[in-house]
Design a protein around this motif. Structure first.
Motif, short mmCIF file in Angstrom:
data_model
loop_
_atom_site.label_atom_id
_atom_site.label_comp_id
_atom_site.label_asym_id
_atom_site.label_seq_id
_atom_site.Cartn_x
_atom_site.Cartn_y
_atom_site.Cartn_z
N MET A 1 -28.91 8.65 -30.37
CA MET A 1 -27.53 9.17 -31.35
C MET A 1 -27.92 9.74 -32.70
O MET A 1 -27.94 8.96 -33.38
CB MET A 1 -26.37 8.12 -30.93
N THR A 2 -26.99 10.81 -32.79
CA THR A 2 -27.19 11.16 -34.12
C THR A 2 -25.99 10.29 -35.23
O THR A 2 -25.67 9.39 -34.23
CB THR A 2 -26.94 12.34 -34.75
N GLN A 4 -23.36 10.84 -36.79
CA GLN A 4 -21.86 11.32 -37.07
C GLN A 4 -21.75 10.86 -35.00
O GLN A 4 -20.27 11.47 -34.84
CB GLN A 4 -22.17 13.06 -37.23
N GLY A 5 -22.53 10.26 -34.46
CA GLY A 5 -21.79 9.71 -32.78
C GLY A 5 -21.88 10.81 -32.04
O GLY A 5 -21.72 10.43 -30.75
N GLN A 6 -22.64 11.69 -32.62
CA GLN A 6 -23.41 12.22 -31.04
C GLN A 6 -24.40 12.40 -30.54
O GLN A 6 -24.65 12.04 -31.37
CB GLN A 6 -23.11 14.07 -32.04
N MET A 7 -24.13 12.71 -29.04
CA MET A 7 -25.67 12.38 -28.24
C MET A 7 -26.02 13.58 -28.76
O MET A 7 -25.80 14.83 -28.23
CB MET A 7 -25.06 12.22 -27.13
N ARG A 12 -27.76 13.77 -23.23
CA ARG A 12 -26.40 13.91 -22.65
C ARG A 12 -26.72 14.59 -21.27
O ARG A 12 -26.19 14.63 -20.00
CB ARG A 12 -26.16 15.40 -23.08
N GLY A 52 -20.21 14.64 -25.33
CA GLY A 52 -21.34 14.32 -26.40
C GLY A 52 -21.11 13.14 -27.01
O GLY A 52 -21.64 13.19 -27.88
N ARG A 53 -20.22 12.30 -26.75
CA ARG A 53 -19.76 11.06 -27.51
C ARG A 53 -19.11 10.59 -26.04
O ARG A 53 -18.70 11.00 -25.36
CB ARG A 53 -19.05 11.72 -28.49
N ASN A 54 -18.56 9.22 -26.96
CA ASN A 54 -18.24 8.32 -26.40
C ASN A 54 -16.81 8.10 -26.61
O ASN A 54 -17.10 7.44 -27.74
CB ASN A 54 -18.91 7.12 -25.88
N ALA A 60 -17.76 7.05 -36.31
CA ALA A 60 -19.11 7.12 -36.81
C ALA A 60 -19.07 5.90 -37.66
O ALA A 60 -18.18 5.66 -38.26
CB ALA A 60 -19.93 8.13 -37.35
#
Length: 62
Positions: A1-2, A4-7, A12, A52-54, A60
């Motif tokens: 996970m980055t 910024q909270g993106q997967m 994914r 792409g995120r939960n 974040a």
């Protein structure tokens, strides 16, 4: 996970495959109430992979 909270794309992809397999298994072999419960988990996993995120994971950190 980055940060910024993106997967990541590979996360994914794996999450999407897991969701599809769980949902397919539930709809093929489960009883009606299990189809709803287990299938819902599988569909939720696919939605999280598509986003792409939960969405329930909060924002974040830091």
């Amino acid at each position: 996970m980055t940060t910024q909270g993106q997967m990541k794309p590979e996360e994914r992809l794996v999450m999407g495959f897991v969701g599809v397999f769980v949902a397919a298994f539930a709809f093929a072999y489960a009883t009606p109430i299990q189809k709803v419960l287990i299938g819902g988990v599988g569909v939720t996993a696919v939605v999280v992979a598509l986003l792409g995120r939960n969405p329930l994971g909060g924002g974040a950190e830091g």
